[in-house]
Design an enzyme around this catalytic site. Sequence first.
Site, PDB file in Angstrom:
ATOM      1  N   GLY A  91      -8.841  -5.036   7.478  1.00  0.00           N
ATOM      2  CA  GLY A  91      -9.271  -6.268   6.809  1.00  0.00           C
ATOM      3  C   GLY A  91      -8.250  -6.720   5.778  1.00  0.00           C
ATOM      4  O   GLY A  91      -7.094  -6.292   5.806  1.00  0.00           O
TER       5      GLY A  91
ATOM      6  N   THR B 278      -6.083  -4.284  12.325  1.00  0.00           N
ATOM      7  CA  THR B 278      -5.461  -2.997  11.973  1.00  0.00           C
ATOM      8  C   THR B 278      -6.233  -1.947  12.740  1.00  0.00           C
ATOM      9  O   THR B 278      -7.336  -2.208  13.190  1.00  0.00           O
ATOM     10  CB  THR B 278      -5.648  -2.750  10.457  1.00  0.00           C
ATOM     11  OG1 THR B 278      -4.996  -3.779   9.735  1.00  0.00           O
ATOM     12  CG2 THR B 278      -5.104  -1.396   9.995  1.00  0.00           C
TER      13      THR B 278
ATOM     14  N   GLY C 253      -5.925  -6.854   3.263  1.00  0.00           N
ATOM     15  CA  GLY C 253      -5.293  -5.752   2.561  1.00  0.00           C
ATOM     16  C   GLY C 253      -5.160  -5.949   1.062  1.00  0.00           C
ATOM     17  O   GLY C 253      -5.152  -4.977   0.298  1.00  0.00           O
TER      18      GLY C 253
ATOM     19  N   VAL D 288       3.624  -6.714   2.296  1.00  0.00           N
ATOM     20  CA  VAL D 288       3.113  -5.413   2.707  1.00  0.00           C
ATOM     21  C   VAL D 288       1.620  -5.375   2.414  1.00  0.00           C
ATOM     22  O   VAL D 288       1.189  -5.749   1.325  1.00  0.00           O
ATOM     23  CB  VAL D 288       3.833  -4.269   1.949  1.00  0.00           C
ATOM     24  CG1 VAL D 288       3.205  -2.922   2.280  1.00  0.00           C
ATOM     25  CG2 VAL D 288       5.319  -4.262   2.292  1.00  0.00           C
ATOM     26  N   GLY D 289       0.843  -4.947   3.396  1.00  0.00           N
ATOM     27  CA  GLY D 289      -0.600  -4.864   3.197  1.00  0.00           C
ATOM     28  C   GLY D 289      -1.024  -3.494   2.695  1.00  0.00           C
ATOM     29  O   GLY D 289      -0.224  -2.705   2.173  1.00  0.00           O
ATOM     30  N   ASP D 290      -2.277  -3.189   2.891  1.00  0.00           N
ATOM     31  CA  ASP D 290      -2.837  -1.923   2.405  1.00  0.00           C
ATOM     32  C   ASP D 290      -2.528  -0.742   3.320  1.00  0.00           C
ATOM     33  O   ASP D 290      -2.553   0.407   2.878  1.00  0.00           O
ATOM     34  CB  ASP D 290      -4.360  -2.049   2.293  1.00  0.00           C
ATOM     35  CG  ASP D 290      -5.001  -2.404   3.641  1.00  0.00           C
ATOM     36  OD1 ASP D 290      -4.541  -3.374   4.273  1.00  0.00           O
ATOM     37  OD2 ASP D 290      -5.940  -1.712   4.061  1.00  0.00           O
TER      38      ASP D 290
HETATM   39  N1  GLY Z   1      -5.288  -4.524   6.553  1.00  0.00           N
HETATM   40  C1  GLY Z   1      -4.095  -4.961   7.081  1.00  0.00           C
HETATM   41  C2  GLY Z   1      -3.356  -5.859   6.223  1.00  0.00           C
HETATM   42  O1  GLY Z   1      -3.900  -6.519   5.365  1.00  0.00           O
HETATM   43  O2  GLY Z   1      -2.157  -5.947   6.388  1.00  0.00           O
END
Ligand code: GLY
Length: 358
Positions: A264, A212, A266, A241-243
């Site tokens: 990292g 990311t 998410g 969906v991540g963070d």
């Molecule tokens: N940090 C990106 C994700 O986990 O999608």
Amino acid sequence: MKKEISRRNFVNATIGAGAGAMILPVTGGFGLQSLSPVNRPLIITSHANETGQKAMAAGWEILKNGGNAVDAVEKAANIIEVDPEDTSVGYGGLPNEDGVVQLDASFMDGKTYSAGAVACLENIKTPASVAKLVMQRTDHVLLVGKGALDFAKAWGFPEENLLTEKARKIWLRWKEEMSPTDDWGAPEHLQNLVKKESYWRDFPGIEHHYGTTNVLAIDSNGDIAGCTTTSGLSFKLNGRVGDSPIIGAGLYVDNEVGAAGATGRGEDVIKSCASYYMIMRMKEGRTPQQACEDALKMIIDRYKKVNPDFYPSEKFVAINKNGELGCATMTGNRNPQMSVMASKGYSRFEGTVVFPGR
Ligand code: GLY
């Protein structure tokens, strides 16, 4: 050794980075840069590679001419997003398990307390710009999937195939070597998070798994903006969906305090509201470096109760309104770095590993 110590002391005394963190000079296209303290305006990205350096130069062009932090952040983020070699962000990002590239991004403007984000966006190379438009031209914060795509198309973004040959080949190899430790599984398998992370070690050639980028900037007015953009977890379940597009998780910006972003795994970042937590820590007087480290320790503290051996792969970055810097990773053999561009030029800021040897 002596030189190293005095350099660290210099940096800590001047920018208040916190124990162990330092600014590194960089030689290369932008020349040898000094170790001088950074201040505003400034722009940083968690990408410490050549593309990150180019992104900083582009963002700096806007800031040095009195431009605003939102525009500088967008410009820098777009450069990282369109790099076809980068398999963690935008065009060329690794796809989901079906071979489809689904992008997540968020944007926040600390001056106006406004935010925008997109999730599971397909076929658009620059999700950061779509997130910025959600922020500036709608009364919503988060658009997902087809809705996000329709919105982008309405604003004239061209639909393009985001799956590069490089990413397609990596995805095919993953399918061929499918192991029982993927994201599908019985509850007892999914509990085994250490094993799940070690799965990636079977693919040493694949660099980014949760890769990311965060871009954070302060302009000469002291206004702060930030963006987090990603192709998310490689080979994720369709629709995951991540963070990165979750305000407070992958990104938070507050003009009165600073900005923070996460990369990292998410899932941990969402559960811990890590970026908002970093902002709150800085508001309480912690330096950006301390705030990054505090947030990583907080996550481990939570896992202690359920999985004491689990150290997920997060990297956090933060800046405060005075232009002080922070960067920390959970684990690793090398200190994490981020790119910084300020009036003294380009440098790499070296942060800390909070749990070395894990
Ligand atoms: N940090 C990106 C994700 O986990 O999608």
